[in-house]
Scaffold this active site. Structure first.
Site, PDB file in Angstrom:
ATOM      1  N   TYR A 106      38.508  37.444  34.314  1.00  0.00           N
ATOM      2  CA  TYR A 106      39.740  36.918  34.913  1.00  0.00           C
ATOM      3  C   TYR A 106      40.438  37.940  35.798  1.00  0.00           C
ATOM      4  O   TYR A 106      40.099  39.106  35.812  1.00  0.00           O
ATOM      5  CB  TYR A 106      40.681  36.302  33.893  1.00  0.00           C
ATOM      6  CG  TYR A 106      41.193  37.091  32.720  1.00  0.00           C
ATOM      7  CD1 TYR A 106      41.202  38.462  32.665  1.00  0.00           C
ATOM      8  CD2 TYR A 106      41.746  36.389  31.628  1.00  0.00           C
ATOM      9  CE1 TYR A 106      41.714  39.143  31.580  1.00  0.00           C
ATOM     10  CE2 TYR A 106      42.256  37.058  30.535  1.00  0.00           C
ATOM     11  CZ  TYR A 106      42.242  38.438  30.505  1.00  0.00           C
ATOM     12  OH  TYR A 106      42.756  39.106  29.418  1.00  0.00           O
ATOM     13  N   GLU A 107      41.385  37.442  36.573  1.00  0.00           N
ATOM     14  CA  GLU A 107      42.050  38.202  37.641  1.00  0.00           C
ATOM     15  C   GLU A 107      41.043  38.689  38.691  1.00  0.00           C
ATOM     16  O   GLU A 107      41.211  39.744  39.286  1.00  0.00           O
ATOM     17  CB  GLU A 107      42.832  39.397  37.068  1.00  0.00           C
ATOM     18  CG  GLU A 107      43.837  39.053  35.997  1.00  0.00           C
ATOM     19  CD  GLU A 107      44.845  38.006  36.450  1.00  0.00           C
ATOM     20  OE1 GLU A 107      45.065  37.874  37.661  1.00  0.00           O
ATOM     21  OE2 GLU A 107      45.410  37.323  35.587  1.00  0.00           O
ATOM     22  N   GLY A 108      40.022  37.902  38.921  1.00  0.00           N
ATOM     23  CA  GLY A 108      38.973  38.263  39.869  1.00  0.00           C
ATOM     24  C   GLY A 108      37.832  38.939  39.138  1.00  0.00           C
ATOM     25  O   GLY A 108      38.014  40.011  38.557  1.00  0.00           O
ATOM     26  N   ARG A 166      45.901  42.979  37.577  1.00  0.00           N
ATOM     27  CA  ARG A 166      44.583  43.621  37.588  1.00  0.00           C
ATOM     28  C   ARG A 166      44.631  44.994  36.941  1.00  0.00           C
ATOM     29  O   ARG A 166      43.716  45.391  36.213  1.00  0.00           O
ATOM     30  CB  ARG A 166      44.055  43.694  39.028  1.00  0.00           C
ATOM     31  CG  ARG A 166      43.537  42.358  39.516  1.00  0.00           C
ATOM     32  CD  ARG A 166      43.222  42.335  40.994  1.00  0.00           C
ATOM     33  NE  ARG A 166      42.609  41.051  41.355  1.00  0.00           N
ATOM     34  CZ  ARG A 166      42.395  40.648  42.581  1.00  0.00           C
ATOM     35  NH1 ARG A 166      42.731  41.430  43.608  1.00  0.00           N
ATOM     36  NH2 ARG A 166      41.825  39.473  42.823  1.00  0.00           N
ATOM     37  N   GLN A 215      35.886  42.403  42.478  1.00  0.00           N
ATOM     38  CA  GLN A 215      36.578  43.683  42.618  1.00  0.00           C
ATOM     39  C   GLN A 215      35.730  44.665  43.419  1.00  0.00           C
ATOM     40  O   GLN A 215      36.241  45.420  44.260  1.00  0.00           O
ATOM     41  CB  GLN A 215      36.894  44.273  41.240  1.00  0.00           C
ATOM     42  CG  GLN A 215      37.730  43.403  40.334  1.00  0.00           C
ATOM     43  CD  GLN A 215      39.029  42.966  40.954  1.00  0.00           C
ATOM     44  OE1 GLN A 215      39.743  43.766  41.549  1.00  0.00           O
ATOM     45  NE2 GLN A 215      39.342  41.687  40.829  1.00  0.00           N
TER      46      GLN A 215
END
Length: 596
Positions: free
Chosen positions: A439-441, A295, A446
């Site tokens: 991506y990555e949340g 992230r 977040q």
């Protein structure tokens, strides 16, 4: 053709003047990393970024990766560039020397990563995912696993991936179905399908080590029943050489909006041999070590793309002539003035510059705390660093990538119609930047993480790791004339953060939708306040040097002037964001579903 020049002067300012790199050198294991050594590494990183990776950026976008019968080939030049990259030791700069790494401080390694992202973010994903796998294995793997797998990952001989997402579940990993059945020899048979696997298959390295989330037969339901497994493309023999192909296959690659040089794969595991990493049913916690690293790296992707987009917008604004200045001709020898003279063009360029330099400074602060967390012997300092990094991870990931996309779009706007066509290579940055917000949340996730988890954690302790240094700075500089016009704006932004925090915490006690409704606005408000603080700190460093003679003074004057633009033109957004938060969740949640 696009241009890129690594912003070494600004990187050195952040590393050495703003945060004092000599203090980082005092941490255990960092004694050799003097400012001179760090500068030489940055210069070499600039060379490979500008001369090797950047020329392949448009090539990768045009050609993309190709898929045929389970085989994925990367674009022309990628394999040669990857070998050059590995030979230069760039896959290992921040890794532990025990596994062949160079142990470089994260403060410098993050600047190197930014250069790679500016030059060719699609290429950078291959070693970037490998570093994430390294982090997860180093944290959760057994000593035997670390010894067997990490040296080849660190060297770049093997690459790594993270395999989380399945066709039916992305954010909600509690629904994943991939199975892991124990074998008599202590291994596991992994069966299931994963999608959106960056670097899942390619021709750059001789082996790919997949970290796969799966369920054991007796696993509890939901996220409490997820384990992590190490599943290589080729099974290594006892002597370390590669043996037979494992029971997995890439079944397709995605045809995407951007990042075409990065292979995004659908992976099928059919009884593939894997090894449990860490404890059973604790795989999500282990994977989050990797995901938190990723992230932060994704945030740096946003920063890297913003920097190269800004550089090209500036170059075009200097060269493109169109119309005359509103206050009179500025280039009488030309048919028209450069568009740089127009207020709106300057607005776009200064907006980009203010966000980029502020984000770089904020990234430097986060990296400094991560370095303390990793290497300090002081337990209290490590706890404080962990708290701060946990608080800032969603902010860096979401705000940096939001701004990366916004700045890439501003670059296209600066070019006008010429930015929209492919000839100049600017529209690629908009397409490449967009995925980082997903991506990555996703960035909405977040924001929920920040507001729903980080703010209330341990009675609000994490938030104090940000508030206390800001309040101390304001108090310490009350009599600093150089900051007289900056501190009131910073103080007001901080008050907005504190009021918004109280409103959300109070609302959450009666209606949890208040958290979700406020989260995205709160993250941007908090992020802007964070940038205001680091800009004030930069002014404190730059202002005393801005009145001197020579080129160096011009650099410091530009810092102060950019800070003024940020405080007067961008930071006032915090007031509007606070007003939106005050409005609550009703306007969203009371709207009838059937009316959508």
């Amino acid at each position: 053709m696009p241009v890129y020049k690594a912003p070494l002067k600004d990187m050195r300012f952040v590393l050495h003047e703003l945060y004092d790199s000599t203090a980082i050198a005092e941490l255990p294991g960092n004694a050799d990393f003097t400012p001179e050594l760090i500068d030489s590494v940055l210069e070499e990183a600039a060379k490979i970024s500008e001369e090797v990776l950047f020329p392949l950026n448009q090539v990768g976008d045009r050609e993309g990766c190709t898929y045929e019968n389970g085989v994925v080939r990367t674009p022309t030049g990628y394999r040669e560039a990857y070998h050059t990259f590995c030979e230069g030791g760039w896959t290992s700069i921040s890794a532990d020397p025990d596994y062949g790494g160079q142990g470089m401080p994260l403060t410098a390694a993050m600047m190197v990563e930014e250069m790679f992202c500016s030059a060719n973010v699609a290429f950078g994903l291959y070693p970037g995912l490998s570093h994430g796998a390294y982090v997860a294995l180093k944290h959760s793997g057994s000593d035997e696993q670390k010894k067997a797998w990490l040296p080849n990952i660190v060297s770049g001989k093997w690459t790594g991936t993270m395999c989380l997402t399945e066709p039916h579940c992305g954010t909600d990993l509690g629904m994943l179905r991939t199975k892991a059945v124990p074998n008599d020899d202590g291994t596991y048979s992994i069966t299931g399908n994963k999608i959106f696997i960056s670097a899942g298959e390619h021709d750059l390295a001789e082996n790919i080590v997949h970290l796969v989330l799966a369920r054991l037969p007796d696993a509890p339901a939901g996220v409490k029943g997820i384990s992590m497994f190490l599943v290589p493309k080729f099974l290594p023999r006892e002597d370390g050489t590669l043996g037979p192909r494992n029971g997995m296959q890439c079944t397709a690659i995605e045809h995407k909006m951007g990042l075409n040089g990065s292979a995004t794969c659908a992976m099928s595991f059919d009884g593939a041999t894997g090894w449990l990493v860490g404890e059973p049913n604790k795989g999500l916690a282990a994977m989050f070590k990797m995901m938190n690293t990723e992230r932060l790296s994704v945030g740096i992707q946003g920063l890297g793309i913003a920097e190269v987009a800004y550089q090209n917008a500036v170059a075009y604004a200097r060269e493109r002539i169109q119309g005359r200045s509103l206050t009179g001709t500025k280039a009488p020898e030309k048919q028209a003035d450069p568009i740089l003279v127009h207020p709106d063009v300057r607005r776009m360029l200064l907006t980009s510059r203010a966000y980029i330099e502020g984000c770089r400074a904020l990234a430097g602060w986060v990296a400094r705390e991560l370095e303390i967390l990793e290497k300090s012997d002081d337990g209290d300092a490590k706890q404080a660093a962990d708290d701060f990094a946990s608080l800032m991870t969603p902010v860096v990931k979401a705000m940096f990538t939001d701004l990366g996309f916004e700045i890439a779009s501003l670059a296209v706007q600066t070019y006008g119609g010429h930015g929209y066509i492919r000839d100049h290579g600017i529209e690629q940055y908009v397409r490449d930047a967009r995925i980082a917000m997903l991506y990555e949340g996703t960035n909405g996730i977040q924001a929920l993480d920040l507001v729903g988890r980080k703010l209330p954690q341990d009675g609000g302790r994490l938030l104090t790791r940000f508030l206390d240094p800001v309040l101390e700075f304001i108090d310490a500089h009350q009599d600093n004339d150089a900051l007289a016009e900056f501190l009131p704006a910073l103080s007001q932004a901080l008050e907005h953060v504190q009021e918004a925090t109280g409103l959300i915490m109070e609302g959450a006690m009666t209606n949890r939708d208040e958290v979700g409704a406020a989260s995205v606005d709160y993250l941007r408000l908090f992020g802007l306040a964070s940038l205001a603080f680091v800009w004030a700190r930069m002014v404190a460093v730059a202002a005393p040097k801005a009145g001197e003679d020579g080129e160096a003074a011009q650099f410091y004057r530009a810092k102060v002037q950019t800070a003024k633009f940020f405080m007067e033109r961008l930071l006032p957004q915090t007031g509007a964001l606070l007003a939106a938060i005050r409005s609550g969740a009703a306007t969203m949640m009371e709207f009838e579903d059937a009316a959508f």
